[in-house]
Design a protein around this motif. Structure first.
Motif, PDB file in Angstrom:
ATOM      1  N   VAL A   1       0.831  -1.204   0.000  1.00  0.00           N
ATOM      2  CA  VAL A   1       0.000   0.000   0.000  1.00  0.00           C
ATOM      3  C   VAL A   1       0.862   1.250   0.000  1.00  0.00           C
ATOM      4  CG1 VAL A   1      -1.808   1.280   1.207  1.00  0.00           C
ATOM      5  CG2 VAL A   1      -1.871  -1.218   1.157  1.00  0.00           C
ATOM      6  N   GLN A   2       1.640   1.461   1.093  1.00  0.00           N
ATOM      7  CA  GLN A   2       2.434   2.679   1.180  1.00  0.00           C
ATOM      8  C   GLN A   2       3.524   2.564   2.219  1.00  0.00           C
ATOM      9  OE1 GLN A   2      -0.674   5.439   2.160  1.00  0.00           O
ATOM     10  NE2 GLN A   2      -0.228   5.383   4.335  1.00  0.00           N
ATOM     11  N   ILE A   3       4.490   3.470   2.102  1.00  0.00           N
ATOM     12  CA  ILE A   3       5.596   3.604   3.036  1.00  0.00           C
ATOM     13  C   ILE A   3       5.457   4.988   3.666  1.00  0.00           C
ATOM     14  CG2 ILE A   3       8.111   3.699   3.243  1.00  0.00           C
ATOM     15  CD1 ILE A   3       7.792   2.107   0.339  1.00  0.00           C
ATOM     16  N   ASN A   4       5.537   5.055   4.996  1.00  0.00           N
ATOM     17  CA  ASN A   4       5.418   6.338   5.706  1.00  0.00           C
ATOM     18  C   ASN A   4       6.726   6.662   6.411  1.00  0.00           C
ATOM     19  OD1 ASN A   4       2.635   6.770   5.094  1.00  0.00           O
ATOM     20  ND2 ASN A   4       2.113   5.255   6.632  1.00  0.00           N
ATOM     21  N   ILE A   5       7.195   7.905   6.240  1.00  0.00           N
ATOM     22  CA  ILE A   5       8.425   8.367   6.868  1.00  0.00           C
ATOM     23  C   ILE A   5       8.069   9.456   7.874  1.00  0.00           C
ATOM     24  CG2 ILE A   5      10.710   9.375   6.506  1.00  0.00           C
ATOM     25  CD1 ILE A   5      10.502   8.370   3.567  1.00  0.00           C
TER      26      ILE A   5
ATOM     27  N   THR B   1      15.303  13.298  20.513  1.00  0.00           N
ATOM     28  CA  THR B   1      14.850  12.037  21.107  1.00  0.00           C
ATOM     29  C   THR B   1      13.959  12.280  22.321  1.00  0.00           C
ATOM     30  OG1 THR B   1      16.911  11.894  22.353  1.00  0.00           O
ATOM     31  CG2 THR B   1      16.790  10.687  20.271  1.00  0.00           C
ATOM     32  N   ALA B   2      14.007  13.479  22.889  1.00  0.00           N
ATOM     33  CA  ALA B   2      13.130  13.813  24.009  1.00  0.00           C
ATOM     34  C   ALA B   2      11.731  14.208  23.533  1.00  0.00           C
ATOM     35  CB  ALA B   2      13.739  14.951  24.832  1.00  0.00           C
ATOM     36  N   THR B   3      11.599  14.521  22.239  1.00  0.00           N
ATOM     37  CA  THR B   3      10.308  14.891  21.674  1.00  0.00           C
ATOM     38  C   THR B   3       9.434  13.650  21.563  1.00  0.00           C
ATOM     39  OG1 THR B   3      11.385  16.602  20.354  1.00  0.00           O
ATOM     40  CG2 THR B   3       9.179  15.975  19.688  1.00  0.00           C
ATOM     41  N   THR B   4       8.203  13.741  22.060  1.00  0.00           N
ATOM     42  CA  THR B   4       7.314  12.579  22.024  1.00  0.00           C
ATOM     43  C   THR B   4       6.399  12.584  20.802  1.00  0.00           C
ATOM     44  OG1 THR B   4       5.700  13.730  23.405  1.00  0.00           O
ATOM     45  CG2 THR B   4       7.325  12.327  24.523  1.00  0.00           C
ATOM     46  N   THR B   5       6.384  13.670  20.047  1.00  0.00           N
ATOM     47  CA  THR B   5       5.512  13.779  18.885  1.00  0.00           C
ATOM     48  C   THR B   5       6.288  13.517  17.602  1.00  0.00           C
ATOM     49  OG1 THR B   5       4.159  15.428  20.019  1.00  0.00           O
ATOM     50  CG2 THR B   5       3.932  15.285  17.628  1.00  0.00           C
ATOM     51  N   TRP B   6       5.781  12.573  16.806  1.00  0.00           N
ATOM     52  CA  TRP B   6       6.353  12.275  15.501  1.00  0.00           C
ATOM     53  C   TRP B   6       5.529  12.998  14.442  1.00  0.00           C
ATOM     54  CZ3 TRP B   6      10.703   9.373  14.621  1.00  0.00           C
ATOM     55  CH2 TRP B   6      11.197   8.642  15.704  1.00  0.00           C
ATOM     56  N   THR B   7       6.199  13.494  13.413  1.00  0.00           N
ATOM     57  CA  THR B   7       5.528  14.188  12.322  1.00  0.00           C
ATOM     58  C   THR B   7       5.673  13.372  11.042  1.00  0.00           C
ATOM     59  OG1 THR B   7       6.039  16.333  13.320  1.00  0.00           O
ATOM     60  CG2 THR B   7       5.429  16.333  10.995  1.00  0.00           C
ATOM     61  N   LEU B   8       4.549  13.082  10.389  1.00  0.00           N
ATOM     62  CA  LEU B   8       4.587  12.386   9.110  1.00  0.00           C
ATOM     63  C   LEU B   8       5.160  13.342   8.077  1.00  0.00           C
ATOM     64  CD1 LEU B   8       3.905   9.997   7.238  1.00  0.00           C
ATOM     65  CD2 LEU B   8       1.619  10.973   7.000  1.00  0.00           C
ATOM     66  N   ARG B   9       6.292  12.986   7.485  1.00  0.00           N
ATOM     67  CA  ARG B   9       6.967  13.870   6.533  1.00  0.00           C
ATOM     68  C   ARG B   9       6.743  13.468   5.088  1.00  0.00           C
ATOM     69  NH1 ARG B   9       8.151  18.536   9.118  1.00  0.00           N
ATOM     70  NH2 ARG B   9       9.206  18.078  11.074  1.00  0.00           N
TER      71      ARG B   9
ATOM     72  N   TYR C   1      12.946  17.398   4.087  1.00  0.00           N
ATOM     73  CA  TYR C   1      12.178  16.197   4.398  1.00  0.00           C
ATOM     74  C   TYR C   1      11.666  15.499   3.148  1.00  0.00           C
ATOM     75  CZ  TYR C   1      12.253  18.117   9.086  1.00  0.00           C
ATOM     76  OH  TYR C   1      12.660  18.622  10.299  1.00  0.00           O
ATOM     77  N   GLU C   2      12.525  15.315   2.156  1.00  0.00           N
ATOM     78  CA  GLU C   2      12.112  14.636   0.935  1.00  0.00           C
ATOM     79  C   GLU C   2      13.121  13.552   0.595  1.00  0.00           C
ATOM     80  OE1 GLU C   2       9.368  13.894  -1.997  1.00  0.00           O
ATOM     81  OE2 GLU C   2       9.211  15.501  -0.522  1.00  0.00           O
ATOM     82  N   TRP C   3      12.673  12.298   0.683  1.00  0.00           N
ATOM     83  CA  TRP C   3      13.507  11.162   0.326  1.00  0.00           C
ATOM     84  C   TRP C   3      13.150  10.742  -1.092  1.00  0.00           C
ATOM     85  CZ3 TRP C   3      12.264  12.347   5.216  1.00  0.00           C
ATOM     86  CH2 TRP C   3      13.234  12.175   6.217  1.00  0.00           C
ATOM     87  N   GLY C   4      14.163  10.554  -1.933  1.00  0.00           N
ATOM     88  CA  GLY C   4      13.936  10.143  -3.313  1.00  0.00           C
ATOM     89  C   GLY C   4      14.732   8.896  -3.632  1.00  0.00           C
ATOM     90  N   ALA C   5      14.238   8.087  -4.565  1.00  0.00           N
ATOM     91  CA  ALA C   5      14.901   6.843  -4.925  1.00  0.00           C
ATOM     92  C   ALA C   5      16.246   7.126  -5.582  1.00  0.00           C
ATOM     93  CB  ALA C   5      14.019   6.025  -5.864  1.00  0.00           C
ATOM     94  N   THR C   6      17.312   6.514  -5.053  1.00  0.00           N
ATOM     95  CA  THR C   6      18.650   6.701  -5.610  1.00  0.00           C
ATOM     96  C   THR C   6      19.274   5.384  -6.065  1.00  0.00           C
ATOM     97  OG1 THR C   6      19.542   6.639  -3.353  1.00  0.00           O
ATOM     98  CG2 THR C   6      19.204   8.806  -4.338  1.00  0.00           C
ATOM     99  N   HIS C   7      18.651   4.250  -5.771  1.00  0.00           N
ATOM    100  CA  HIS C   7      19.197   2.964  -6.214  1.00  0.00           C
ATOM    101  C   HIS C   7      18.055   1.966  -6.311  1.00  0.00           C
ATOM    102  CE1 HIS C   7      22.219  -0.144  -6.818  1.00  0.00           C
ATOM    103  NE2 HIS C   7      21.546  -0.898  -5.978  1.00  0.00           N
ATOM    104  N   THR C   8      18.050   1.197  -7.376  1.00  0.00           N
ATOM    105  CA  THR C   8      17.004   0.196  -7.575  1.00  0.00           C
ATOM    106  C   THR C   8      17.607  -1.087  -8.124  1.00  0.00           C
ATOM    107  OG1 THR C   8      15.386   1.915  -8.080  1.00  0.00           O
ATOM    108  CG2 THR C   8      14.835  -0.316  -8.745  1.00  0.00           C
ATOM    109  N   LEU C   9      17.241  -2.191  -7.509  1.00  0.00           N
ATOM    110  CA  LEU C   9      17.514  -3.510  -8.051  1.00  0.00           C
ATOM    111  C   LEU C   9      16.143  -4.118  -8.281  1.00  0.00           C
ATOM    112  CD1 LEU C   9      19.353  -5.956  -8.698  1.00  0.00           C
ATOM    113  CD2 LEU C   9      19.166  -6.579  -6.290  1.00  0.00           C
TER     114      LEU C   9
END
Length: 155
Positions: free
Chosen positions: A17-21, A27-35, A99-107
């Motif tokens: 379905v999907q990948i979430n980052i 590390t003391a922050t308890t809130t995660w942000t969907l990027r 906060y942008e991850w892009g594909a850099t390698h594919t097999l």
């Protein structure tokens, strides 16, 4: 799912379905942000009914690189063979607040590569180790290294 060694980047997936980052400031922050959300249909070399990819997620220590691999064929009939797929996402601006991850390698997936796992180097942020098994008992262990100059990976 996996979390970076520094504890600031978390990746979870709903296979097929999907990948979430997610990130957090400290590390003391308890809130995660969907990027970023990456639909499986947008993953390079994705094929129809690829309902198990990814089965493995590994993040580099800093969270700059995310490796996704698959080691299982889907369970539909007829089976779509997506094993052996490896995709690495890189964020070239993460250290400066991007906060942008892009594909850099594919097999691409292959019927001859039916088992693949990946692990991050415990010492170097820009190295992954990839284990591939083809026809038993043939297997290879490879070291894949990132070049920030070329923004690519070499084996």
């Amino acid at each position: 799912m996996d979390i970076s060694d520094n504890g600031l980047v978390f990746v979870g997936a709903n296979p097929g379905v999907q990948i979430n980052i997610y990130t957090r400031a400290t590390t003391a922050t308890t809130t995660w942000t969907l990027r970023q959300t990456i639909p499986i249909a947008n993953v390079p070399s994705a094929v129809a009914n690829n309902d198990i990819f990814p089965t493995h997620i590994k993040i580099s220590g800093s969270g700059t690189h995310i490796a996704l691999s698959c080691s299982n064929a889907d369970q539909i009939s007829p089976a779509v063979e997506n094993t052996g797929k490896l995709v690495i996402y890189t964020n070239t601006t993460y250290s400066s607040g991007g906060y942008e991850w892009g594909a850099t390698h594919t097999l691409a997936g292959s019927a001859t590569l039916y088992y693949i796992t990946v692990t991050a180097s415990p010492k170097y942020d820009d190295i992954f180790y990839v284990f591939r098994e083809t026809t038993a008992p043939v297997a290879t262990l490879s070291c894949i290294k990132y070049s920030s100059v070329n923004n690519n990976w070499t084996e």
